[in-house]
Structures are given as C-alpha cells and as structure tokens.
Design an enzyme around this catalytic site. Structure first.
Site, PDB file in Angstrom:
ATOM      1  CB  CYS A  76      -0.939   0.082   1.192  1.00 15.65           C
ATOM      2  SG  CYS A  76      -2.120  -1.247   1.270  1.00 15.65           S
TER       3      CYS A  76
ATOM      4  NE  ARG B 129       7.229   1.805  -1.460  1.00 15.61           N
ATOM      5  CZ  ARG B 129       7.928   1.816  -0.333  1.00 15.61           C
ATOM      6  NH1 ARG B 129       7.363   1.458   0.786  1.00 15.61           N
ATOM      7  NH2 ARG B 129       9.179   2.176  -0.339  1.00 15.61           N
TER       8      ARG B 129
ATOM      9  CD1 TRP C  14       0.121  -6.661  -2.442  1.00 15.72           C
ATOM     10  CD2 TRP C  14      -0.227  -6.972  -0.264  1.00 15.72           C
ATOM     11  NE1 TRP C  14       0.446  -7.968  -2.147  1.00 15.72           N
ATOM     12  CE2 TRP C  14       0.240  -8.186  -0.816  1.00 15.72           C
ATOM     13  CE3 TRP C  14      -0.518  -6.945   1.099  1.00 15.72           C
ATOM     14  CZ2 TRP C  14       0.429  -9.339  -0.068  1.00 15.72           C
ATOM     15  CZ3 TRP C  14      -0.333  -8.089   1.848  1.00 15.72           C
ATOM     16  CH2 TRP C  14       0.141  -9.279   1.268  1.00 15.72           C
TER      17      TRP C  14
ATOM     18  CG  ASN D 191       0.758   1.084   4.330  1.00 19.78           C
ATOM     19  OD1 ASN D 191       0.464  -0.104   4.226  1.00 19.78           O
ATOM     20  ND2 ASN D 191       1.975   1.542   4.142  1.00 19.78           N
ATOM     21  N   GLY D 192      -1.536  -0.655   6.459  1.00 18.78           N
ATOM     22  CA  GLY D 192      -1.337  -1.442   7.678  1.00 18.78           C
ATOM     23  C   GLY D 192      -2.526  -2.362   7.918  1.00 18.78           C
TER      24      GLY D 192
ATOM     25  CD  GLU E 293      16.886 -14.345  -3.706  1.00 16.70           C
ATOM     26  OE1 GLU E 293      16.195 -14.682  -2.732  1.00 16.70           O
ATOM     27  OE2 GLU E 293      16.615 -13.360  -4.411  1.00 16.70           O
TER      28      GLU E 293
ATOM     29  CE  LYS F 243      13.955 -12.696  -6.665  1.00 16.25           C
ATOM     30  NZ  LYS F 243      14.424 -12.352  -5.379  1.00 16.25           N
TER      31      LYS F 243
ATOM     32  CD  GLU G 211       9.951 -12.942  -5.277  1.00 14.66           C
ATOM     33  OE1 GLU G 211      11.114 -13.024  -5.709  1.00 14.66           O
ATOM     34  OE2 GLU G 211       9.568 -12.033  -4.545  1.00 14.66           O
TER      35      GLU G 211
ATOM     36  CG  HIS H 169      18.598 -37.308   3.941  1.00 15.30           C
ATOM     37  ND1 HIS H 169      18.998 -38.465   4.579  1.00 15.30           N
ATOM     38  CD2 HIS H 169      19.743 -36.605   3.701  1.00 15.30           C
ATOM     39  CE1 HIS H 169      20.318 -38.446   4.736  1.00 15.30           C
ATOM     40  NE2 HIS H 169      20.786 -37.333   4.207  1.00 15.30           N
TER      41      HIS H 169
ATOM     42  CE  LYS I  60      11.688  -3.819  -4.156  1.00 13.84           C
ATOM     43  NZ  LYS I  60      12.354  -5.053  -4.582  1.00 13.84           N
TER      44      LYS I  60
END
Ligand code: F6R
Length: 595
Positions: free
Chosen positions: A2, A27, A75, A99-100, A471, A475, A478, A494, A590
């Site tokens: 947001c 964002r 968001w 926002n929150g 990572e 990527k 996402e 295993h 973001k």
C-alpha cells in the site's frame, strides 16, 4: 505494501496525487483511489487494478483553488481487490486512507453497525472513518474525535483522513507504518516514502511511531526532526530495458562497486561509521530478515563463521519474536532489509531492544524505520530497487556481509593480512563477474523455452550455494508462478528425490571451487532417476541435459555472483515467455508493512 499520499495547497491536486501514486505503485497494485476536497466538495474516484485504470477514470477531472487531497494504492489484506474495497473509504462527510492492518476492526465494526453505521466494504480500514464520524456525532470536535478514534485502534497503521468539517486539514496517525510530511513551494505533501515527495517538498519530517495530529498550511514548522530532502530522482527510468528487474540485474556490477567504495582499499576494510570497538565483546550474532534478505543472511552465516569465526544464527523475522528466543548478553542482532520498512523485521528489532543487545541494520534505505530503530547501520547502496523481485539489493547485502565478516576476521586476528587481501581481490573480481555478457543472456533466453512446463523445479547447492539455490527458486516462483524449491543438494536423498522423474527440472549449482565432487555425486543420483538436469557451472558435467555455463573463475564467491546473475536472468526470461508482468507479479508488493 500500500502506498499513501496527501496534498494541501492551491495546485491541481490530481497532479501530485497521481504522480505520487505512480512512484508507489510497485508497492501494491490491486486497486487505487483518490479523494479531493475543495470548495466544499468531496470527490472520490476509485478503480480496480493498476493505476492506469484510475488515471483513465479521472482524466477529465480537475480541482482548482485551495483544497486537500489524499490517494492510495492498495495491496489487499482484508477483502478482495474490488472497487468497494479500494481506498479512500467513505462515510457521510469524511474519507480515509490507511496502510497497515487494524487487528480489532471486527469488534469495532459490530459496535458501529449496531449504532446504525452502514459499511460498504469488507476492509478493516472502513471502521476508522465511521468511528471518527461517530465521535463527531457525539459532539466532539474533529481533532478530539480523531484522537479518540486512533486510541481505539490496535495494529499497524499510517492513516490520512480528510473531512468536510475541517476542509483545510489532513488528520494523520502513524504506528509501525512509515509516514512522512513535507513542505515545498506548492504546499504540504504527505507520503509513505520519500520518493513521491522528491521534486515537490524541500524539507520533510519523518514521523515517529505514536505521531498523531493534523497538518495544515501553517503548522509544518512545529513537526519534529525536520530535514532537507535530497532531490535526486534519476533512478526511475527503465532506460531501454524491458523491465525494471532486467535493468536492476544489469546494474549489479556498478552497485557492487558502489557498495565497496571507500570501504575497501589498500588491503584493508573499514566502514565509514562503524569503529572496531562496536564489535568488542561480541560472542554470537543473530541475523534476522525476511524473504530474499533472509537468504542473504543465510549466506552471511557461512561467511561470518568462516572468516569472522563468530557463531551466527539466522532467523526469519516473522517467526522470531513469538518464539520465546533466548538472547545472550554478548549477542549482536543484525537486521537485513532492502526497504527498511518490513514490519516483521522492524518488530523483531523492537522486541530485542529492551534486552540491551547491540543492533546493526544492513539496509538499502537511509532514514527508513529499520535504520532509525537500530544502533548502527551499514547501507547497501544498491540505489532504489523498483522491481518487486529483489535482485541488486540481494547482491549488495551479500557483499556487505562478506565485507563485514572479513573486517571482523581481520580485527580479531582470525584472518592474516594475506587472507584479507585475497578476499578483497575476490570481491573486486566478483563485482566484475556480475557484468552481463550479451552471449550469456542470449543463451539463457534460448534455454528458457525448454523450462515452461513440468511439475516443478528443484534448485540445489551446498554451502553458500544452498541459500543461492533458495533465492533462485524464490525468484522463479515470484515472477513465473511455477513451483520451485531450493534444497541443500546432500539433502535430496533424504526424501525429496522421491519426486524425481523426467518432468522434474533440477537446476544444479555446481561451483568448481567449492565441494564440486560432493555436489556432483548428488546430481548424479538425480540424473540416474531420470530427472532433467540443468547444470550451472564453469565445468562441463556429462550427466546434464542442459549446461548453463558461467565463466571460469578463480574463487567460489566469484562463482556465486556469476551464478546469481545467470539464475536471475533464467527466472526473468521464463516469466517473460509466460507473458507475466515481471515488475508487478501477482499477489506481491515491494515493501511488506503488515504482519
Ligand atoms: C523477494 C523479495 C522479498 C523481500 C522481503 C523482505 O524478491 O523482495 O522476499 O526480500 O519481503 O523485504 P525487505 O528486504 O525490504 O525487508
């Protein structure tokens, strides 16, 4: 997560609000909205999806003369991304953006509904504006009503509220979500980060948690901690690249040198603002972070234990503070964050502070909440990262951790001068390894078409290549929405190897200079079970279906940075072939400022 903006002044209100939202759109891009209040008229526009839809909707709208305005890009947390759930939220004569997360919104909503308030959305935010008007109906003045409203909220918030009852003010409140107020020639500007303010506000106040008040054209000087705002906006262009993410991958060699600048010279590492005695008496380190930053932290553990010889724990921020962690007195707490605003990480630092432990931020954004909360900071200097999938921020975080472990190793006498010098040479060479060659990019583009199907990806590696495998899998998932997992290669036997078949893609990180023979055996085990193998290495591996060659390097860290770039491009090219919006992947945002 947001983005919020606000404006008070005589200029066209839509201009700053929409420009500001454009800066913040990465964002959150589920929906966007704007409200202006001038000449006694409160007008609200909202649209689902990207900002362009809102811009289209209000393209013929103008608002002249003095007034106030607020804007929001969302968001979604509570309620689907619909127009009704988009901010601003509206009651009879007021609008609010937030926002929150308001944790106790259900009980507040029930209470207000019983009193006759009618809700239009499924959001937590809408209770704020109704509660405010409810207090006004009880006869309180606007500021008192706003104070009482905020006093009833539990959770994290940055809130802006405008009301016809006081049409020259914006009421604001901040707790655990960033909020900045600026002043410039055109009036008063508000935003949840400083990027939208650049070019508009010359001076700014970064509000602290607990800030609550109203701002009008006259009371800016009474705000705390007013600073000049740098006006550099040069980062925001794609400069011929298809996506910000692609541009940021290409920028890595430059920003890595920037990260080292002034810190690495003549066989020595030093940090501008950190003296050696900061590390006196440190017997253990805990690194805390989320997502990609957590993966950088995992690399940091290997490096800190190898070079600084300090026992290091790495924890996921959202798990940490609720897990009854035991802190030693001599434990240094390192928080890693690109944005500096990730709520989980910020709250973990706040949890640790009362214990009196030293805290260090490794962060990309100066003046961010995490930087302000920690005792000391090492800035990563990656420049603003706009692609939602983090690339250059990760590269610089790893570099800072490598420099830090070499630095501690040298001041503690665990590394000889020769070893420090060797690490420094490898650092410079590693930055060079992140220069992308047209040949490699072209090869990855071609290779990517063979990896668009299948039932999943395993990225496997050992030592620092294990977090790099994690990572690289992150990527890929996402931006391509394909299933991918990272594993330590020795762990496959295993259990996970049960999934191996020709439709399972295994991307094997096979560095020449670290445990090559060990990982080779692990990959051979997969190859024997017909898994499709893409080997990333400088050495040819016969069991591979595809080779993604990196140049021959002289150290494992050079190989690390080289593979990092190759695998970022691999994810990018697969996602592009699948037709996805790489810079704004679905469901993501973001900067994650909710728990
Ligand atoms: C992934 C990504 C996220 C962030 C995470 C923490 O590409 O960017 O996983 O790394 O949300 O964010 P920061 O580093 O801003 O604290």
């Amino acid at each position: 997560m947001c983005g919020i903006v606000g404006y008070i002044g005589n200029n066209e209100k839509k201009d700053f609000i929409l420009n500001g939202l454009r800066e913040l759109e990465y964002r959150g891009y589920d929906s966007a909205g704007i409200a202006t209040l001038s000449n006694g008229e409160l007008i609200t526009y909202k649209a689902v999806g990207k900002l362009i839809n809102l811009e289209q909707k209000c393209k013929d709208f103008t608002s002249t003369g003095f007034g106030v305005a607020i804007g929001h890009t969302r968001w979604a947390t509570h309620g689907k991304p619909t127009e009704a759930n988009a901010h601003p939220h509206i009651a009879e004569f007021s609008n609010v953006i937030h926002n929150g997360i308001i944790e106790n919104y259900k009980e507040l909503k029930e209470r207000l509904e019983k009193k006759g308030h009618y809700f239009l959305s499924q959001t937590d935010t809408e209770v704020i504006v109704h509660l405010f008007e409810d207090y006004l109906n009880d006869g309180l003045d606007c500021f008192e009503a706003f104070k009482r409203t905020i006093g009833e909220l539990r959770g994290a918030y940055a809130i802006l509220l405008i009301t016809k009852k006081e049409p020259d003010k914006i009421f604001y409140a901040k707790n655990a979500s960033p909020l900045i107020i600026g002043r410039g020639e055109g009036g008063i500007y508000l935003a949840s980060s400083d990027a939208p303010l650049m070019g508009y506000a010359q001076e700014v106040s970064y509000l602290e948690d607990g800030a609550l008040g109203y701002i009008d054209l006259h009371n800016f000087s009474s705000l705390p901690n007013i600073k000049q705002l740098p006006q550099n906006k040069g980062y925001a262009q794609k400069e011929g690249f298809r996506y910000f993410m692609e541009k940021e991958i290409y920028e890595q060699s430059g920003v890595l040198l920037e990260t080292m600048m002034g810190r690495v010279s003549e066989g020595k590492i030093s940090f501008e603002n950190l003296s050696a005695d900061f590390f006196d008496g440190i017997g253990e380190i805990t690194i805390c972070a989320c997502g990609t930053s957590y993966h950088a932290g995992m690399v940091g553990k290997y490096l800190l234990e190898r070079y600084a010889k300090i026992k290091t724990n790495v924890v996921i921020a959202s798990e940490y503070r609720y897990s009854s962690p035991v802190l030693r007195e001599d434990e240094l707490f390192i928080a890693i964050s690109q944005s500096g605003e990730t709520l989980d990480t910020l709250e973990a630092i706040k949890f640790v502070k009362p214990f009196g432990n030293k805290t260090l931020a490794i962060c990309n954004v100066d003046n961010s909440s995490i930087v302000r909360e920690c005792d000391e900071v090492l800035l990563t200097r990656a420049g603003i990262e706009k692609g939602v999938a983090s690339t250059k921020a990760f590269a610089t975080q790893v570099m800072v951790l490598w420099m830090l472990s070499t630095y501690i190793g040298s001041i503690r006498g665990n590394l000889s001068q020769k070893e420090v010098q060797k690490n420094i040479e490898d650092m410079v060479a590693s930055a060079k390894r992140t220069e992308i060659s047209a040949k490699m990019h072209e090869k990855i583009k071609r290779l990517s078409k063979r990896y668009l199907h299948g039932h999943g990806f395993f990225f496997i590696g050992r030592d620092v290549f294990y977090p790099l495998a994690l990572e690289s899998a992150l990527k890929l998932k996402e931006i391509s929405y394909l299933h991918a997992e990272g594993y330590p290669s020795g762990e496959m036997k295993h259990g996970p190897i049960a999934l191996a078949d020709s439709e399972l893609f295994t991307v094997a990180l096979m560095p020449e200079h670290l445990l090559y023979e060990k990982i080779k055996s692990n990959v051979e085990e997969l190859s024997a079970r017909d898994a499709t193998i893409c080997a990333v290495s400088a050495l040819e591996f016969e069991g591979a279906d595809d080779m993604l060659y990196i140049p021959s390097c002289s150290s494992y860290m050079e190989e690390f940075f080289s593979m990092m770039c190759a695998l970022q491009l691999f994810a990018l090219e697969i996602a592009i072939r699948l037709g996805n919006d790489v810079d704004m992947p679905r469901n993501l945002a973001k900067s994650v400022t909710v728990e």
